[in-house]
Design an enzyme around this catalytic site. Structure first.
Site, short mmCIF file in Angstrom:
data_model
loop_
_atom_site.label_atom_id
_atom_site.label_comp_id
_atom_site.label_asym_id
_atom_site.label_seq_id
_atom_site.Cartn_x
_atom_site.Cartn_y
_atom_site.Cartn_z
N CYS A 272 -2.23 6.26 -2.09
CA CYS A 272 -1.70 7.20 -1.09
C CYS A 272 -1.09 6.47 0.08
O CYS A 272 0.12 6.49 0.29
CB CYS A 272 -2.82 8.10 -0.59
SG CYS A 272 -3.75 8.81 -1.89
N1 SAJ Z 1 -7.86 0.51 5.48
C1 SAJ Z 1 -7.84 -0.53 6.41
N2 SAJ Z 1 -8.26 -0.31 7.69
C2 SAJ Z 1 -8.70 0.92 8.08
C3 SAJ Z 1 -8.72 1.98 7.12
C4 SAJ Z 1 -8.30 1.74 5.84
O1 SAJ Z 1 -7.44 -1.66 6.08
O2 SAJ Z 1 -9.10 1.07 9.24
C5 SAJ Z 1 -7.38 0.26 4.12
C6 SAJ Z 1 -8.45 0.53 3.09
O3 SAJ Z 1 -9.21 -0.62 2.84
C7 SAJ Z 1 -7.61 0.93 1.87
C8 SAJ Z 1 -6.40 1.60 2.49
O4 SAJ Z 1 -6.35 1.18 3.86
O5 SAJ Z 1 -7.19 -0.22 1.16
C9 SAJ Z 1 -6.46 3.14 2.41
O6 SAJ Z 1 -7.68 3.50 2.98
P1 SAJ Z 1 -8.07 5.06 3.25
O7 SAJ Z 1 -9.36 5.05 3.97
O8 SAJ Z 1 -6.95 5.79 3.86
O9 SAJ Z 1 -8.40 5.57 1.80
P2 SAJ Z 1 -7.66 6.43 0.66
O10 SAJ Z 1 -6.25 6.02 0.50
O11 SAJ Z 1 -8.56 6.43 -0.51
O12 SAJ Z 1 -7.74 7.92 1.14
C10 SAJ Z 1 -6.86 8.41 2.04
C11 SAJ Z 1 -7.71 9.43 2.77
N3 SAJ Z 1 -8.58 8.68 3.66
C12 SAJ Z 1 -9.10 9.11 4.82
O13 SAJ Z 1 -8.70 10.10 5.38
C13 SAJ Z 1 -10.26 8.34 5.38
C14 SAJ Z 1 -6.80 10.40 3.32
O14 SAJ Z 1 -5.88 9.74 4.13
C15 SAJ Z 1 -6.17 11.16 2.18
O15 SAJ Z 1 -7.01 12.24 1.88
C16 SAJ Z 1 -6.00 10.33 0.93
O16 SAJ Z 1 -5.77 9.01 1.35
C17 SAJ Z 1 -4.84 10.91 0.17
O17 SAJ Z 1 -5.10 11.34 -0.93
O18 SAJ Z 1 -3.73 10.93 0.70
#
Ligand code: SAJ
Length: 437
Positions: A272
């Site tokens: 995503c």
């Molecule tokens: N990440 C970082 N630093 C942060 C947060 C995340 O480096 O502070 C990295 C994570 O390690 C990962 C990536 O970013 O590799 C994405 O992380 P994420 O927490 O956004 O996880 P996803 O992609 O599984 O889920 C996200 C959802 N996450 C949250 O809201 C916490 C949300 O944005 C959506 O529901 C989902 O994508 C989607 O389906 O779009």
């Protein structure tokens, strides 16, 4: 008098069709089965069809028991027979929307689903797109295809967009208790979509159009990508300033208003966040607008694996150890903690960069027993974490901070650790052997 869609939704006799039984579609179908609705999952994967119909789940957020219960009550079945769409009153499209090799939106999965829908669209049917996509997809791409049937939107059938908001592995928020944004193509479309979601989801938030609903999702994920890009750049700045970025972020987080912490890492993974913002920037380019934040954040985030490689090389040099031949043990390869998903995982990019320069890399990840590297590359298997393995490594690199690891034990046995996730923040007594991103 033929029952209307509203009647069928209100008496729970409406049949719900779900295109794609992945991390979005399967939890959605299960929610509706739990409300007593019959659901038909339309899948192109025979493996997935057999698995679901035998009462099993390959989605972390859905248990085998939930699938088994729905299937045994004849409320859920998976099929590749799209003619069963004739029986469906609602069709939700929950298929992947990846990027093509040239970083353009790949809406082929949506188009394949809509082509099948066109063949079986009937009066009083509600069609909802949930897949994340650029603003305009529902109206400009889907609607014209469905109207070739001669059926009129808002009168004969209904069309809406409602972004999926699944956060894989999130134990607090699931399909039912995550608010739903809904935009209909016409007021009647919106009314029907609202009625549908209210049958299984606690809160529905209406917006004025399908484009608005498509844009909401892209704002949500672009917000994350840009803020993660910012904090990754803060990590690069703190490296030059010789300041601990994690200490800074934790301290800034004490501000009770106007700040939201994000954390540096080895890069952006998942299906995503690295992808969705490029759907938005692609659409805006077609309107002669260059989305600078999206492109800049994408650039910073996508270069984090190279930065991790640079830091690892620097750290080994400090200990008179060249990268070539260095024995490195990587902890965690999934794209984020406590899940098994490897899609777009930056950990794999980091491993590839280290191997390319001659490092001897082994990894451990309890969630990912195997990594299938790219064409022509040797796959890897997760090795068992033992004191001997840790002691024999020139460097242990934490790339994914699974909570199942005993970081104190790891620090006790490892000779040197590079921690890209601040996973070792609670470790006591070994600070000299730990360096952080
Ligand atoms: N990440 C970082 N630093 C942060 C947060 C995340 O480096 O502070 C990295 C994570 O390690 C990962 C990536 O970013 O590799 C994405 O992380 P994420 O927490 O956004 O996880 P996803 O992609 O599984 O889920 C996200 C959802 N996450 C949250 O809201 C916490 C949300 O944005 C959506 O529901 C989902 O994508 C989607 O389906 O779009």
């Amino acid at each position: 008098m033929k029952e209307t869609l509203a009647d069928k939704l209100n008496n729970h006799t409406a049949v719900i069709g779900v295109f794609g039984l992945g991390y979005v579609g399967l939890p959605l179908a299960i929610e509706y089965c739990q409300q007593g609705f019959r659901c038909i999952g339309f899948e192109i994967s025979p493996k997935k069809i057999n698995m679901v119909n035998s009462g099993k789940s390959d989605i972390g957020d859905v248990s085998n028991a939930q699938v088994k219960s729905a299937v045994s009550k004849k409320l859920l079945k998976a099929t590749a027979d799209f003619s069963l769409l004739k029986q469906c009153d609602v069709a939700t499209i929950c298929v992947p929307t990846p990027l093509s090799k040239t970083k353009d939106p790949d809406v082929s999965f949506i188009l394949r689903a809509v082509e099948e829908l066109r063949r079986y669209l009937h009066k009083e049917m509600l069609v909802i797109l949930e897949s994340t996509t650029y603003p305009g997809t529902t109206e400009e791409l889907i609607l014209p295809i469905l109207e070739t049937t001669g059926l009129k939107v808002g009168k004969d059938f209904y069309l809406a967009f409602s972004p999926e908001r699944v956060d894989p592995g999130n134990a607090t928020y699931g399909t039912k208790n995550t608010p739903r944004v809904v935009g209909g193509h016409t007021p009647k479309c919106q009314k029907m979509a609202k009625l549908f979601y209210e049958k299984a989801i606690n809160h529905v938030h209406l917006v004025s159009s399908t484009q608005a609903a498509e844009m909401v999702k892209l704002l949500e994920n672009t917000f994350r990508s840009v803020n993660i890009g910012l904090v990754n750049e803060v990590a690069l700045m703190c490296d030059r300033l010789k300041i601990d970025a994690w200490e800074i972020i934790d301290a800034a987080s004490t501000k009770p208003f106007g700040f939201m912490p994000f954390y540096p890492g080895p890069g952006l993974g998942g299906h995503c966040i690295p992808i969705d913002p490029h759907y938005l920037s692609w659409k805006l380019k077609s309107l002669n607008y260059y989305s600078r934040f999206i492109e800049l954040a994408g650039d910073i985030n996508s270069h984090m694996p190279e930065y991790v490689f640079e830091r690892v090389t620097r750290l080994l040099n400090k200990h008179q150890k060249p990268i070539k031949g260095a024995r490195i043990v990587v902890l965690g390869v999934a794209y984020k903690r406590d899940i098994a998903d490897l899609r777009e995982s930056p950990a794999i990019d980091c491993i590839r960069l280290l191997q390319k320069q001659g490092a001897k890399v082994q990894y451990n990840d309890p969630y990912a027993p195997v990594i299938k590297m790219e064409e022509g590359e040797k796959g890897m298997h997760s090795v068992t974490l033992t004191p001997t393995l840790l002691k024999s490594a020139d460097l242990v690199v934490v790339l994914t901070d699974h909570t199942c690891y005993d970081y104190q034990w790891i620090a006790k046995n490892a000779r040197l650790i590079f921690d890209t996730r601040n996973a070792t923040k609670q470790v006591r007594g070994h600070s000299k052997k730990i360096e952080k991103l």
